[in-house]
Motif scaffolding. Structure first.
Motif, PDB file in Angstrom:
ATOM      1  N   SER A  32       0.830  -1.213   0.000  1.00 11.06           N
ATOM      2  CA  SER A  32       0.000   0.000   0.000  1.00 11.06           C
ATOM      3  C   SER A  32       0.862   1.260   0.000  1.00 11.06           C
ATOM      4  CB  SER A  32      -0.928   0.015   1.209  1.00 11.06           C
ATOM      5  OG  SER A  32      -1.842  -1.042   1.155  1.00 11.06           O
ATOM      6  N   VAL A  33       1.966   1.230   0.731  1.00 10.14           N
ATOM      7  CA  VAL A  33       2.892   2.369   0.758  1.00 10.14           C
ATOM      8  C   VAL A  33       3.469   2.589  -0.644  1.00 10.14           C
ATOM      9  CG1 VAL A  33       5.147   3.146   1.603  1.00 10.14           C
ATOM     10  CG2 VAL A  33       3.470   2.241   3.212  1.00 10.14           C
ATOM     11  N   ALA A  34       3.851   1.520  -1.321  1.00 13.28           N
ATOM     12  CA  ALA A  34       4.441   1.636  -2.660  1.00 13.28           C
ATOM     13  C   ALA A  34       3.438   2.211  -3.664  1.00 13.28           C
ATOM     14  CB  ALA A  34       4.933   0.271  -3.124  1.00 13.28           C
ATOM     15  N   GLU A  35       2.150   1.947  -3.474  1.00 13.45           N
ATOM     16  CA  GLU A  35       1.118   2.449  -4.392  1.00 13.45           C
ATOM     17  C   GLU A  35       0.857   3.948  -4.236  1.00 13.45           C
ATOM     18  OE1 GLU A  35      -2.360   0.094  -3.701  1.00 13.45           O
ATOM     19  OE2 GLU A  35      -1.402  -1.746  -4.404  1.00 13.45           O
ATOM     20  N   GLU A  36       1.163   4.479  -3.063  1.00 18.81           N
ATOM     21  CA  GLU A  36       0.924   5.908  -2.814  1.00 18.81           C
ATOM     22  C   GLU A  36       1.930   6.754  -3.574  1.00 18.81           C
ATOM     23  OE1 GLU A  36      -1.379   7.692  -1.133  1.00 18.81           O
ATOM     24  OE2 GLU A  36      -2.485   5.847  -0.757  1.00 18.81           O
ATOM     25  N   LYS A  96       2.082   8.125   1.878  1.00 20.11           N
ATOM     26  CA  LYS A  96       2.837   6.978   2.382  1.00 20.11           C
ATOM     27  C   LYS A  96       2.828   6.951   3.912  1.00 20.11           C
ATOM     28  CE  LYS A  96       5.927   6.863  -1.631  1.00 20.11           C
ATOM     29  NZ  LYS A  96       5.529   5.629  -2.252  1.00 20.11           N
ATOM     30  N   VAL A  97       3.018   8.121   4.529  1.00 18.24           N
ATOM     31  CA  VAL A  97       3.009   8.206   5.989  1.00 18.24           C
ATOM     32  C   VAL A  97       1.622   7.876   6.533  1.00 18.24           C
ATOM     33  CG1 VAL A  97       3.247   9.790   7.942  1.00 18.24           C
ATOM     34  CG2 VAL A  97       4.939   9.827   6.097  1.00 18.24           C
ATOM     35  N   ARG A  98       0.591   8.367   5.860  1.00 17.94           N
ATOM     36  CA  ARG A  98      -0.786   8.082   6.300  1.00 17.94           C
ATOM     37  C   ARG A  98      -1.089   6.587   6.264  1.00 17.94           C
ATOM     38  NH1 ARG A  98      -3.610  13.074   3.249  1.00 17.94           N
ATOM     39  NH2 ARG A  98      -3.371  14.593   4.926  1.00 17.94           N
ATOM     40  N   VAL A  99      -0.614   5.890   5.232  1.00 16.38           N
ATOM     41  CA  VAL A  99      -0.839   4.445   5.146  1.00 16.38           C
ATOM     42  C   VAL A  99      -0.252   3.744   6.367  1.00 16.38           C
ATOM     43  CG1 VAL A  99      -0.143   2.349   3.901  1.00 16.38           C
ATOM     44  CG2 VAL A  99      -1.044   4.298   2.648  1.00 16.38           C
ATOM     45  N   ILE A 100       0.931   4.173   6.773  1.00 14.06           N
ATOM     46  CA  ILE A 100       1.610   3.531   7.906  1.00 14.06           C
ATOM     47  C   ILE A 100       0.932   3.879   9.221  1.00 14.06           C
ATOM     48  CG2 ILE A 100       3.767   3.456   9.219  1.00 14.06           C
ATOM     49  CD1 ILE A 100       5.201   3.854   6.500  1.00 14.06           C
ATOM     50  N   LEU A 101       0.471   5.122   9.374  1.00 19.46           N
ATOM     51  CA  LEU A 101      -0.042   5.576  10.668  1.00 19.46           C
ATOM     52  C   LEU A 101      -1.542   5.435  10.874  1.00 19.46           C
ATOM     53  CD1 LEU A 101       2.115   8.783  11.195  1.00 19.46           C
ATOM     54  CD2 LEU A 101       2.523   6.468  12.059  1.00 19.46           C
ATOM     55  N   LYS A 102      -2.304   5.238   9.801  1.00 21.46           N
ATOM     56  CA  LYS A 102      -3.758   5.184   9.977  1.00 21.46           C
ATOM     57  C   LYS A 102      -4.166   3.905  10.693  1.00 21.46           C
ATOM     58  CE  LYS A 102      -4.728   3.344   5.380  1.00 21.46           C
ATOM     59  NZ  LYS A 102      -5.323   3.638   4.092  1.00 21.46           N
ATOM     60  N   PRO A 103      -5.264   3.976  11.447  1.00 15.08           N
ATOM     61  CA  PRO A 103      -5.730   2.797  12.184  1.00 15.08           C
ATOM     62  C   PRO A 103      -6.295   1.738  11.239  1.00 15.08           C
ATOM     63  CG  PRO A 103      -7.193   4.660  12.537  1.00 15.08           C
ATOM     64  CD  PRO A 103      -6.050   5.162  11.732  1.00 15.08           C
ATOM     65  N   PRO A 104      -6.297   0.480  11.666  1.00 16.61           N
ATOM     66  CA  PRO A 104      -6.816  -0.606  10.816  1.00 16.61           C
ATOM     67  C   PRO A 104      -8.254  -0.379  10.387  1.00 16.61           C
ATOM     68  CG  PRO A 104      -5.689  -1.519  12.702  1.00 16.61           C
ATOM     69  CD  PRO A 104      -5.756  -0.035  12.913  1.00 16.61           C
ATOM     70  N   SER A 105      -9.047   0.302  11.193  1.00 14.17           N
ATOM     71  CA  SER A 105     -10.434   0.535  10.835  1.00 14.17           C
ATOM     72  C   SER A 105     -10.566   1.463   9.626  1.00 14.17           C
ATOM     73  CB  SER A 105     -11.211   1.119  12.026  1.00 14.17           C
ATOM     74  OG  SER A 105     -10.566   2.279  12.498  1.00 14.17           O
ATOM     75  N   ASP A 106      -9.497   2.209   9.270  1.00 12.20           N
ATOM     76  CA  ASP A 106      -9.517   3.093   8.115  1.00 12.20           C
ATOM     77  C   ASP A 106      -8.948   2.439   6.863  1.00 12.20           C
ATOM     78  OD1 ASP A 106     -10.557   5.022   9.700  1.00 12.20           O
ATOM     79  OD2 ASP A 106      -8.718   6.190   9.896  1.00 12.20           O
TER      80      ASP A 106
END
Length: 121
Positions: free
Chosen positions: A99-103, A109-119
């Protein structure tokens, strides 16, 4: 040290039991089996809730508390179709890095890593 380890094992046995439903006034202060069941639930309202080790008051203070209302469904929200322990251990890391690579942007990229699983979509 041995006493502390045994005490911790006793606490783990206690919070993982299905026999105990509710503990009255203790539900406001400590992590009870009911609260811990929610922690392991994959029901939508139970994702990212009840992180308490011993005191549930922190979850209440920081908004991560959720009472057990409906029957808890256990498991993981995105099944891993493998019995290989390495695949099971690292499947989420693989998916997150993909998912990080797709951003396109660094912020994305930072949001993918830090967002909660529910998002996670």
């Amino acid at each position: 040290m041995i006493f502390v380890v045994l005490l911790n094992l006793g606490l783990q046995f206690f919070v993982h039991t299905q026999w105990i439903r509710k503990l009255g006034v203790l539900e406001w202060v400590i992590n009870t089996p009911s609260h811990h069941r929610v922690h392991h639930g994959v029901n939508a309202q139970y994702i990212d809730k009840n992180y308490a080790g011993i005191l549930i008051i922190w979850d209440r203070m920081f908004g991560t508390f959720e009472p057990e209302v409906e029957t808890v469904r256990y498991g993981i929200s995105k099944p891993v179709n493998s019995y290989n322990p390495l695949v099971v251990t690292f499947a989420e890391w693989r998916d997150m890095l993909s998912s990080v690579a797709e951003e396109k942007s660094w912020l994305g990229k930072v949001r993918v890593i830090l967002k909660p699983p529910s998002d996670v979509s």
